[in-house]
Design a protein around this motif. Structure first.
Motif, PDB file in Angstrom:
ATOM      1  N   ALA A  75       3.559   3.282 -10.259  1.00 29.92           N
ATOM      2  CA  ALA A  75       3.674   4.343  -9.256  1.00 29.92           C
ATOM      3  C   ALA A  75       4.861   5.252  -9.568  1.00 29.92           C
ATOM      4  O   ALA A  75       4.767   6.483  -9.476  1.00 29.92           O
ATOM      5  N   ILE A  92       0.807  -1.223   0.000  1.00 31.75           N
ATOM      6  CA  ILE A  92       0.000   0.000   0.000  1.00 31.75           C
ATOM      7  C   ILE A  92       0.841   1.274   0.000  1.00 31.75           C
ATOM      8  O   ILE A  92       0.300   2.377  -0.051  1.00 31.75           O
ATOM      9  N   TYR A  93       2.158   1.144   0.046  1.00 29.62           N
ATOM     10  CA  TYR A  93       3.026   2.320   0.171  1.00 29.62           C
ATOM     11  C   TYR A  93       3.690   2.736  -1.146  1.00 29.62           C
ATOM     12  O   TYR A  93       4.561   3.597  -1.155  1.00 29.62           O
ATOM     13  N   LYS A  94       3.295   2.145  -2.250  1.00 31.93           N
ATOM     14  CA  LYS A  94       3.990   2.380  -3.516  1.00 31.93           C
ATOM     15  C   LYS A  94       3.852   3.826  -4.001  1.00 31.93           C
ATOM     16  O   LYS A  94       4.825   4.436  -4.452  1.00 31.93           O
ATOM     17  N   THR A  95       2.654   4.379  -3.923  1.00 33.71           N
ATOM     18  CA  THR A  95       2.458   5.762  -4.364  1.00 33.71           C
ATOM     19  C   THR A  95       3.268   6.724  -3.507  1.00 33.71           C
ATOM     20  O   THR A  95       3.946   7.627  -4.025  1.00 33.71           O
ATOM     21  N   GLU A 141      -4.602   2.871  -0.620  1.00 36.74           N
ATOM     22  CA  GLU A 141      -3.189   3.234  -0.631  1.00 36.74           C
ATOM     23  C   GLU A 141      -2.883   4.216   0.497  1.00 36.74           C
ATOM     24  O   GLU A 141      -3.637   5.159   0.734  1.00 36.74           O
ATOM     25  N   TYR A 142      -1.762   3.992   1.169  1.00 33.07           N
ATOM     26  CA  TYR A 142      -1.307   4.921   2.202  1.00 33.07           C
ATOM     27  C   TYR A 142      -0.907   6.246   1.554  1.00 33.07           C
ATOM     28  O   TYR A 142      -0.232   6.278   0.529  1.00 33.07           O
ATOM     29  N   GLU A 148       9.361   1.514   1.855  1.00 33.18           N
ATOM     30  CA  GLU A 148       8.091   0.913   2.263  1.00 33.18           C
ATOM     31  C   GLU A 148       8.099   0.556   3.749  1.00 33.18           C
ATOM     32  O   GLU A 148       7.116   0.796   4.465  1.00 33.18           O
TER      33      GLU A 148
END
Length: 273
Positions: A130, A58-61, A206-207, A184
């Motif tokens: 991303a 969920i941390y890719k963006t 997404e975070y 990440e």
């Protein structure tokens, strides 16, 4: 020391929900994340927050957006003439046909046209996408920040931004790959540490951002005209917190883009007291 988190003061039981309008550029107060195309945004706290923070995917963006300026120190190629020539020919044709080309709106779309095809064979398609989006957003923001002139001038700047991103895409991917996993893990630790306080903001699962950065992020989004809804024990209105317990849904739709900043500033001040 913070006496209570922002969301704890609100007495929120199921998070803070809001609809995000299209944003044609990254929002600095929200980690420079571009909110165009994002939906289902909510601030999560306690157990729901902890459960959401677990997955590294969920941390890719957030990581791609953070790492673009870091890698830009070594990814410094200029736009290729073949790219800009092809782009401006098509863009100027659009202008001639009455299309209103605006750099900050058109550059990102032009830049990401081949993203899906370019990432389809990558080991981590989501990470590639991303990085692609974040690189395009950064170059387009830089190129389109102060464009003066007619449609044709917007074309030139739009194509320069898109083609500069294209020239540096491979370099950005290689550079980010070296530290992406560390990023990440860093964001996950920050996310988990924030769950008992101000919580963490998620969009499309997404975070986005967490902790003490949330109040300023929400104020910045409010200034862009978003609608805020929260299930809380206080009413949020144009005069701030009125202290009326209603144990229901508190909804405030700002009449003007900046009208929600004052109540959110009050909340931030209380949370930091």
């Amino acid at each position: 020391m913070r006496k209570a988190g922002l969301l704890a003061l609100l007495g929120i039981t199921s998070g803070l929900f809001f609809a995000v309008p299209a944003s044609a550029e990254g929002v600095p107060e929200c980690g420079n994340i571009r909110f165009e195309g994002l939906s289902g945004c909510e601030v999560r706290v306690t157990a729901e927050c902890n459960a959401s923070c677990t997955e590294l995917g969920i941390y890719k963006t957030a990581c791609a957006t953070k790492l673009v300026p870091v890698c830009k120190t070594e990814c410094t190629l200029s736009a290729m003439p073949t790219c800009t020539d092809k782009c401006t020919v098509q863009c100027k044709s659009d202008c001639d046909n009455g299309v209103n080309v605006i750099c900050k709106h058109n550059c990102f779309t032009e830049c990401t046209t081949t993203r899906d095809a370019g990432c389809s064979a990558k080991p981590d398609v989501a990470q590639c996408a991303a990085t692609w989006d974040a690189n395009c957003d950064a170059e387009c923001d830089s190129q389109c920040v102060t464009v003066e002139g007619d449609c044709y001038q917007h074309c030139i700047e739009c194509c320069d931004g898109s083609c500069t991103a294209d020239a540096n895409m491979s370099c950005q991917e290689t550079c980010q790959n070296e530290v992406f996993e560390d990023c990440e893990h860093e964001f996950r630790a920050n996310c988990e540490a924030s769950c008992s306080g101000d919580g963490a903001l998620f969009c499309n699962g997404e975070y986005i951002i967490a902790g003490s950065q949330i109040p300023n992020c929400i104020k910045a989004l409010a200034a862009r005209g978003l609608e805020v809804k929260a299930e809380a024990s206080v009413t949020l209105g144009p005069d701030g917190i009125d202290g009326v317990a209603n144990a229901g849904v508190c909804a405030y739709s700002p009449g003007s883009k900046g009208s929600l900043a004052a109540p959110l500033a009050v909340l931030a001040a209380l949370a930091g007291g």
